[in-house]
Design a protein around this motif. Structure first.
Motif, mmCIF file in Angstrom:
data_model
loop_
_atom_site.group_PDB
_atom_site.id
_atom_site.type_symbol
_atom_site.label_atom_id
_atom_site.label_comp_id
_atom_site.label_asym_id
_atom_site.label_seq_id
_atom_site.Cartn_x
_atom_site.Cartn_y
_atom_site.Cartn_z
ATOM 1 N N ASP A 161 0.804 -1.274 -0.010
ATOM 2 C CA ASP A 161 0.053 0.026 0.021
ATOM 3 C C ASP A 161 0.863 1.359 -0.019
ATOM 4 O OD1 ASP A 161 -2.432 -1.439 -0.038
ATOM 5 O OD2 ASP A 161 -2.571 -1.370 2.042
ATOM 6 N N LEU A 162 2.294 1.364 0.150
ATOM 7 C CA LEU A 162 2.912 2.400 0.235
ATOM 8 C C LEU A 162 2.974 2.947 -1.297
ATOM 9 C CD1 LEU A 162 5.997 1.047 2.678
ATOM 10 C CD2 LEU A 162 4.182 3.046 3.128
ATOM 11 N N PRO A 163 3.297 4.031 -1.375
ATOM 12 C CA PRO A 163 3.463 4.758 -2.625
ATOM 13 C C PRO A 163 4.698 4.580 -3.318
ATOM 14 C CG PRO A 163 3.256 6.445 -1.134
ATOM 15 C CD PRO A 163 3.284 4.981 -0.303
ATOM 16 N N ARG A 164 5.060 3.358 -3.539
ATOM 17 C CA ARG A 164 6.580 2.994 -3.849
ATOM 18 C C ARG A 164 6.712 3.378 -5.287
ATOM 19 N NH1 ARG A 164 9.363 -2.997 -3.372
ATOM 20 N NH2 ARG A 164 11.059 -2.472 -3.543
ATOM 21 N N GLY A 165 7.825 3.934 -5.707
ATOM 22 C CA GLY A 165 8.026 4.433 -6.960
ATOM 23 C C GLY A 165 7.417 5.685 -7.252
ATOM 24 N N TRP A 166 6.953 6.480 -6.340
ATOM 25 C CA TRP A 166 6.391 7.923 -6.760
ATOM 26 C C TRP A 166 7.134 8.901 -5.802
ATOM 27 C CZ3 TRP A 166 2.353 8.924 -9.973
ATOM 28 C CH2 TRP A 166 1.835 7.839 -10.526
ATOM 29 N N THR A 167 6.871 10.059 -6.339
ATOM 30 C CA THR A 167 7.692 10.971 -5.592
ATOM 31 C C THR A 167 6.711 12.514 -5.864
ATOM 32 O OG1 THR A 167 9.506 12.875 -5.353
ATOM 33 C CG2 THR A 167 8.873 12.329 -7.505
ATOM 34 N N ASP A 168 6.878 13.628 -4.843
ATOM 35 C CA ASP A 168 6.031 14.694 -5.247
ATOM 36 C C ASP A 168 6.821 15.947 -5.680
ATOM 37 O OD1 ASP A 168 7.815 15.179 -2.921
ATOM 38 O OD2 ASP A 168 5.975 15.073 -1.632
ATOM 39 N N GLU A 169 6.191 16.743 -6.408
ATOM 40 C CA GLU A 169 6.689 18.092 -6.809
ATOM 41 C C GLU A 169 5.896 19.098 -6.204
ATOM 42 O OE1 GLU A 169 7.864 18.485 -11.176
ATOM 43 O OE2 GLU A 169 6.420 19.692 -10.823
ATOM 44 N N GLN A 170 6.746 19.989 -5.201
ATOM 45 C CA GLN A 170 5.985 20.727 -4.421
ATOM 46 C C GLN A 170 6.331 22.356 -4.529
ATOM 47 O OE1 GLN A 170 4.665 19.980 -0.428
ATOM 48 N NE2 GLN A 170 5.119 17.832 -0.615
ATOM 49 N N GLU A 171 5.743 23.211 -4.593
ATOM 50 C CA GLU A 171 6.195 24.747 -4.890
ATOM 51 C C GLU A 171 4.972 25.573 -4.012
ATOM 52 O OE1 GLU A 171 7.905 27.122 -4.701
ATOM 53 O OE2 GLU A 171 9.448 25.839 -4.953
ATOM 54 N N PHE B 71 1.014 21.262 -5.863
ATOM 55 C CA PHE B 71 1.619 19.924 -5.396
ATOM 56 C C PHE B 71 1.079 18.912 -6.661
ATOM 57 C CE2 PHE B 71 0.683 15.677 -3.648
ATOM 58 C CZ PHE B 71 1.785 15.560 -2.753
ATOM 59 N N ARG B 72 2.276 18.243 -6.801
ATOM 60 C CA ARG B 72 2.014 17.287 -8.114
ATOM 61 C C ARG B 72 2.769 15.839 -7.951
ATOM 62 N NH1 ARG B 72 3.606 20.488 -11.873
ATOM 63 N NH2 ARG B 72 1.590 21.480 -12.441
ATOM 64 N N LEU B 73 1.900 14.794 -8.024
ATOM 65 C CA LEU B 73 2.761 13.560 -7.841
ATOM 66 C C LEU B 73 3.381 13.129 -9.217
ATOM 67 C CD1 LEU B 73 0.089 11.426 -5.763
ATOM 68 C CD2 LEU B 73 2.614 11.904 -5.297
ATOM 69 N N LYS B 74 4.388 12.483 -9.110
ATOM 70 C CA LYS B 74 5.087 12.023 -10.192
ATOM 71 C C LYS B 74 5.692 10.707 -10.055
ATOM 72 C CE LYS B 74 7.891 14.869 -12.264
ATOM 73 N NZ LYS B 74 8.924 15.977 -12.599
ATOM 74 N N PHE C 10 9.312 10.485 -1.553
ATOM 75 C CA PHE C 10 8.628 11.486 -1.629
ATOM 76 C C PHE C 10 8.692 12.391 -0.029
ATOM 77 C CE2 PHE C 10 6.453 7.882 -0.240
ATOM 78 C CZ PHE C 10 5.786 7.994 0.864
ATOM 79 N N ALA C 11 8.050 13.676 -0.016
ATOM 80 C CA ALA C 11 8.262 14.160 1.065
ATOM 81 C C ALA C 11 7.023 13.940 2.060
ATOM 82 C CB ALA C 11 8.467 15.874 0.880
#
Lengths: 379, 151, 289
Positions: free
Chosen positions: A53-63, A67-70, A80-81
């Protein structure tokens, strides 16, 4: 399995496949696992059944305001943060029933809410959020009065922290002294390391219960080289943090500037939506609500998160104490960074950056403080 | 002849005044008393005196056709009463009515003015004290306008 | 930490559960003014005596409607009857107004700081109240009168909009007849039948007798009234640290956790409502704070 019992401060290594063993060990002890997971395209904290269930292989782009998941190019678990949620949703839930009452003749009887306290294991708590939990402990447990609901949940919680090996886009924990390395307030602290084909976690033991749990997970001692590598990764994170907030003399600075023109300026952008307070991991304001059923025989008292950006927050008969947006923004920011120090002996901000990311107009707390500080230099 | 000087000196409005000035003012002063309900002065009358109240209480009233007398304020022990004397045409613009038995020092204003003209030190001292009384009543009046208990 | 250490205070009867309200039965209701009434309450199940210090407040609960902070107005020496004077201005206070003797409401408390009555022994006492402000100070008056020999001059200055708005009218008349303290009353407006002072309450301060260097002043009333009263008291030479005021804010939890009653660094419900003026002077002057 090593023969010697683990102790506080011990550093071990578990390989990535054994993360599942750690989660299972916690489940077997009766913990409900709460951690980061993807839900309807968003990164939230919710119940985890397994590492899957962990968001493995994802990251976030924040400013600011973004907020955007990539997808990532690798398969790390904690790449991710953080999302908009914080752990306070589980320790100080958005709605709590305090008690209920039943009419009896001319009077009524009060029945306390004795719902069973959930036993949570938080998986993936960032160092800034460890500090946020410590801040709420001060507010809700260490004052003249104690919040029994928070106390019960807090006491039974197990915390697995994860050190930050990548700075989020709006993070400023390094300047607040709250990260990116977890130093206290956890049962276990992980540093995730992906090094070529090797994928493992350096684990630091932070409590006796943490040691007991880790005992049940295949592990080996951490070499000096592994420890050094983990340290370097965290230091890199600190070095790459894009924002900072100068806290030197910050209480006095803000106390000097209750009439600063900057408050008016920021109020012209602020929508007073209160997003910042809802995503803030230390904000604790709540409203008390009394309700009855239709027959008028049963009543309940609830509390729910409240927002100091609402005009009603300061309402007394006759009107609001802070009708202007300027006064409400000033209340929020000066509470976080000045009056909080007088109230609780610490700052009410941990540098997680959520209020910056989730502000629909991108107001940046670090920029607001800087503007006020720099206006003094010009004088 | 007995002098009013000690009585003048005991009133807060004149406290600390030099004795030669008190002596001058005493020439203009007389002791008066008003029974409850008695008018001290009436709207429209020529203002010949002002008063320093020693004991009692006086209501400042405006008479209205429909509501009768409306009390604007009361003055009492230690207070100054009546400043219409200072501006031409020297007529009272409201009523002053004793509520309790009231004893006061009445000052003949033309006599006081004469002394103030002759000795500007006395005039200045007098006006300074008078300014405090005016400022204070204005301050109180503003508060009354705010209706603090309703606001 | 908060600059001035909090004053010692009694805790609620059951500090472990300060969030739970206790049922109290209404014994008597007295109408004070057209919109203000006084309740005498007793614990519904014959519970423990109710102890409080002058200036403290309770959260009063109308079943299913909600809760309001109301200061305690009775005699602190009477631990059997709890007295509250309430103005019906909102949903909850109007619901409480509808209750009759024998009916029950919820009481949570006492909360908050207190008037420094015992602490001021040896001083002249000046109490200045406006409107409903007499209600939270009546317990202090009782306590001073019960230990009258321990104080110097005692001056009570009471202001109200009209004679009909004066709280505890009969009691004020009795107090005015006493030899051991002076009661001054002023109303903002009155007809000719009113034989006392007309004017704002601050006009009476220059007439009060006290030694400013050894005087403690307790002030409660609407915000504007307190601001101007404090100015007059300072002008008379009373030290800022000897002037006490009671502050009002939105209070929901009463125990410093809900965040609504903040005034700068203070939570009015637990650091206040009573503050020494020098403690909050800086916040007193700021607007929308």
């Amino acid at each position: 399995m090593p023969q010697v019992a683990l102790a506080l401060g011990d550093k071990l290594v578990i390989t990535a496949p054994h993360l599942e063993d750690l989660l299972q060990a916690l489940q077997q002890r009766g913990f409900t696992l709460i951690g980061p997971t993807l839900h309807q395209g968003d990164l939230v904290y919710d119940e985890l059944a397994s590492v899957a269930d962990l968001p493995r292989g994802w990251t976030d782009e924040q400013e600011a305001g973004v907020f955007r998941l990539k997808p990532r190019e690798d398969q790390v678990f904690f790449g991710f943060a953080m999302g908009q949620h914080s752990w306070k949703a589980f320790l100080l839930p958005p709605r709590t029933k305090l008690w209920q009452a039943e009419r009896q003749g001319h009077g009524f009887e009060i029945v306390p809410n004795q719902a069973e306290t959930p036993k949570f294991a938080f998986i993936g708590v960032r160092p800034c959020d460890l500090h946020a939990i410590a801040v709420q402990d001060r507010v809700l447990l260490e004052g003249l009065y104690v919040d029994p609901f928070y106390q019960a949940r807090r006491r039974s919680a197990f915390i697995v922290a994860v050190n930050c090996t990548r700075a989020g886009g709006t993070c400023f924990c390094a300047s607040m002294g709250t990260g990116p390395q977890a130093t206290s307030g956890f049962d276990l602290a992980l540093t995730e390391i992906l090094h070529g084909p090797e994928h493992y976690f350096l684990v630091e033991v932070g409590s006796n219960q943490g040691a007991e749990v880790l005992q049940e997970v295949p592990h080996k001692p951490a070499t000096a080289a592994v420890q050094l590598q983990a340290e370097n990764m965290v230091q890199e994170t600190a070095a790459h943090m894009g924002r900072r907030l100068d806290t030197v003399g910050i209480k006095e600075l803000l106390y000097r500037h209750y009439d600063h023109p900057r408050w008016e300026e920021v109020a012209s952008r602020c929508l007073t939506c209160g997003n910042c307070t809802l995503v803030c991991p230390t904000c604790f304001c709540h409203a008390i609500e009394d309700v009855t059923d239709l027959s008028g025989q049963q009543a309940e008292r609830w509390r729910r998160w409240d927002v100091c950006f609402n005009v009603d927050h300061s309402y007394i008969h006759g009107g609001s104490i802070r009708p202007s947006a300027k006064a409400r923004y000033r209340q929020w920011l000066t509470h976080k960074l000045a009056t909080w120090i007088d109230q609780f002996g610490c700052l009410g901000c941990v540098g997680c950056g959520r209020c910056i990311t989730w502000c629909p107009v991108g107001i940046d707390i670090t920029a607001e403080v800087r503007a006020i500080r720099e206006s003094e230099k010009k004088e | 002849m007995e002098t009013l000087q000690p009585i003048l000196a005991a009133h807060p409005f004149l406290s600390g005044l030099e004795s030669k000035h008190l002596e001058n003012l005493a020439e203009c002063a007389s002791l008066v008393s008003f029974n409850p309900g008695q008018m001290v002065y009436t709207e429209g009358q020529t203002a010949t005196h002002f008063y320093l109240i020693r004991y009692g209480r006086v209501a400042l009233e405006i008479h209205t056709a429909r509501r009768g007398a409306i009390t604007l304020a009361t003055v009492g022990e230690g207070d100054f009463l009546g400043w219409s004397w200072i501006v031409s045409p020297h007529r009272w613009h409201i009523d002053a009515r004793a509520i309790d038995l009231t004893r006061a020092i009445a000052f003949d204003f033309s006599c006081v003015l004469r002394h103030c003209e002759a000795d500007h030190d006395l005039g200045y001292e007098f006006m300074k004290r008078f300014a405090v009384v005016l400022a204070q009543s204005l301050r109180f009046l503003k508060l009354q306008l705010v209706d603090v208990y309703g606001a | 930490m908060v600059p001035n250490a909090p004053v010692p205070r009694p805790h609620p009867a059951n500090p472990a559960v300060p969030m739970l309200t206790q049922p109290f039965q209404i014994r008597r209701v007295r109408q004070e003014t057209p919109d203000t009434f006084t309740l005498a309450l007793q614990p519904a199940w014959g519970a423990a005596p109710f102890c409080f210090l002058p200036g403290q407040f309770n959260m009063l609960y109308a079943f299913g409607v909600g809760e309001v902070p109301i200061s305690i107005s009775g005699d602190p020496a009477n631990t059997q009857t709890l007295v509250h004077t309430i103005r019906a201005v909102g949903t909850v206070t109007r619901a409480i107004q509808k209750l009759k003797p024998g009916q029950v409401l919820g009481v949570r408390g006492p909360f908050g700081s207190h008037w420094p009555v015992a602490e001021a022994a040896g001083h002249d006492m000046v109490i200045v109240v406006g409107g409903l402000g007499l209600a939270p100070l009546r317990p202090a008056i009782y306590q001073i009168l019960a230990h009258r020999a321990e104080y110097g001059n005692f001056e009570l200055i009471v202001g109200a909009r009209t004679p009909g708005d004066l709280l505890y009218y009969k009691e004020l008349e009795q107090w005015r007849g006493r030899f051991d303290f002076r009661v001054h009353v002023a109303v903002d407006s009155a007809g000719p039948e009113w034989r006392n002072n007309v004017g704002v309450v601050t006009t009476l301060i220059p007439r009060a007798r006290f030694d400013p260097w050894h005087t403690t002043a307790l002030v409660c009333g609407p915000g504007v009234m307190m601001r101007f009263t404090v100015q007059e008291l300072l002008q008379r030479g009373i030290k800022p640290e000897n002037i006490y005021v009671s502050m009002e804010r939105n209070m929901q939890c009463g125990i410093g956790l809900c965040g609504h009653c903040q005034l700068g660094p203070y939570f009015i419900c637990k650091d206040g409502p009573v503050f020494a003026f020098d403690q909050i002077e800086k916040w007193f002057a700021l607007r929308e704070i």
